[in-house]
Design an enzyme around this catalytic site. Structure first.
Site, PDB file in Angstrom:
ATOM      1  CE1 TYR A 256      93.795  29.843  29.726  1.00 40.26           C
ATOM      2  CE2 TYR A 256      94.383  29.222  27.330  1.00 40.26           C
ATOM      3  CZ  TYR A 256      94.747  29.815  29.561  1.00 40.26           C
ATOM      4  OH  TYR A 256      95.329  30.860  28.655  1.00 40.26           O
TER       5      TYR A 256
ATOM      6  CB  CYS B 264      94.973  36.694  25.940  1.00 42.57           C
ATOM      7  SG  CYS B 264      93.567  35.578  25.114  1.00 42.57           S
TER       8      CYS B 264
ATOM      9  NE  ARG C 171     106.179  33.301  21.965  1.00 44.84           N
ATOM     10  CZ  ARG C 171     106.737  32.034  22.163  1.00 44.84           C
ATOM     11  NH1 ARG C 171     107.590  32.987  23.441  1.00 44.84           N
ATOM     12  NH2 ARG C 171     107.049  31.492  21.983  1.00 44.84           N
TER      13      ARG C 171
ATOM     14  N   PRO D 146      96.072  33.499  17.323  1.00 48.98           N
ATOM     15  CG  PRO D 146      94.343  32.107  18.139  1.00 48.98           C
ATOM     16  CD  PRO D 146      95.410  31.891  16.892  1.00 48.98           C
TER      17      PRO D 146
END
Ligand code: FMN
Length: 369
Positions: A183, A26, A325, A24
């Protein structure tokens, strides 16, 4: 040569044709939590990469669950319709297994986008009150979050449930619960951010309680024939923080709740951890979880090279790899890895002539271009 990276893998009811998955990521490109054309391009590109599974970026279950005002959410009918548009589009071009990472940013929320400095929003920039297990700021210069009450936690579990129902309606194949990178759910797990004295703080059993409640609630409402996985931390990389031993216990507890896989990442709970970043630096944490828990396990973190990825699977350190990446840098990574490992993989028919075997000397492009 035979490649283990390109052998099938069963997750839940689904069989992935290979062990390369997209992490995932963002994009900070949503409007009021709703995906935009950027997501069509971004996810569409990654969906035709040849990877077998794609996780949609960290998606907030309430507006206050976002990291930034531009994060994707799944709490309104508009968010749901916008995500459905993207999911339908991806389905129209690729058979890839597609899921969403559900999350709450905790004390790392109310922030600027990375390219706007990453720091906390100010009041005149639309800052909101963040929430966390305890009122401990992320770092100097960050505002104190509000410690969540039990009723806040119940409400939030309800928001995860509603988002999971929306994810099911949108037609996603799976949900990933985000419980790493500092988080909210990893803030509950880490003693660095969880200073509670009730049954949600202190012992590991207590610190795991809320993340497991959220997982259980999501698992209960998401269709039984689709799977729920989790991204977890292998360590905080800080003395007194969440440890690799604790990661094993947490993964075992998730497995007992019906978790189909874990991807093992690390860090993010504090900003000054000394993380020994290097090729495959998180793989040993995945390896421990896989060997000691026996749950389907993904390795993530600076996996960039086909031979490196192949070795991770061949050596039994993980069941699949998760690329971020390297996949942004080269969205044809799986196809390139197949060439490097001597494996033939299917291409979208429109791109079949891109396969190097189709451009050997002597091959023509044919009469029709
Ligand atoms: C642009 C970008 C966005 C990211 N967003 C998320 C995210 O939404 N959820 C998540 O769990 N990790 C996120 N990450 C972390 C990656 O999923 C991955 O764990 C990390 O980058 C290490 O893998 P890599 O070395 O292959 O990039 C993000 C990374 C990047 C580069």
């Amino acid at each position: 040569m035979t490649s283990q990276l390109f052998t099938p893998l069963q997750i839940g009811n689904r069989t992935l044709p290979n062990r390369i998955t997209v992490a995932p990521m963002c994009q900070y490109s949503a409007i009021n939590g709703s995906m935009t054309d950027w997501h069509l391009m971004h996810l569409g590109t990654l969906a035709i990469s040849g990877a077998s599974m794609l996780v949609i970026e960290m998606t907030g279950v309430t507006p206050a669950a976002h990291i930034t005002p531009y994060c994707v959410g799944l709490y309104s009918d508009d968010n749901e319709a916008a995500m459905k548009r993207v999911v339908d589009y991806v389905r129209s071009i690729s058979p890839i297994l597609l899921g969403v990472q559900l999350a709450h940013a905790g004390r790392k929320g109310s922030a600027h986008r990375p390219w706007q400095g990453h720091g906390p929003l100010q009041a005149d920039e639309g800052a909101w009150q963040t929430q966390a297990p305890s009122a401990v700021p992320l770092a100097a210069g960050w505002p104190a979050p509000q410690a969540m009450s039990k009723s806040d936690m119940q409400q939030l579990t309800g928001a995860f449930v509603q988002a999971a129902k929306r994810a099911a309606r949108v037609g996603l194949d799976f949900i990933e619960i985000h419980s790493t990178h500092g988080y909210l759910l990893s803030e509950f797990l880490s003693p660095l951010s969880n200073k509670r004295s009730d049954e949600y703080g202190g012992s590991l059993e207590n610190r795991m309680r809320f993340p497991l409640e959220v997982f259980r609630a999501v698992r209960e409402v998401f269709p039984a024939d689709r799977h729920v996985g989790a991204k977890i931390s292998g360590t905080d990389f800080v003395d007194g923080g969440f440890t690799p031993d604790e990661a094993v216990v947490y993964a075992r507890a998730l497995k007992a709740e019906g978790c189909a896989y874990v991807t093992v990442s690390s860090g993010g709970v504090v900003l000054d951890a000394k993380i020994p970043v290097g090729p495959g630096y998180q793989v040993p944490f995945a390896e421990r979880v896989k060997k000691e828990v026996g749950i389907t396990t993904g390795a993530v973190g600076l996996i960039t090279d086909a031979q490196q990825a192949e070795a991770i699977i061949t050596n039994g350190q993980a069941d699949f790899i998760s690329l971020a990446r390297a996949m942004l840098f080269n969205p044809r990574w799986p196809q390139h890895a197949a060439v490097a490992l001597g494996v033939e993989v299917p291409y979208p028919p429109q791109y079949e002539r891109a396969a190097p075997k189709a451009w050997r000397p002597g091959r023509t492009l044919g009469k029709i271009s």
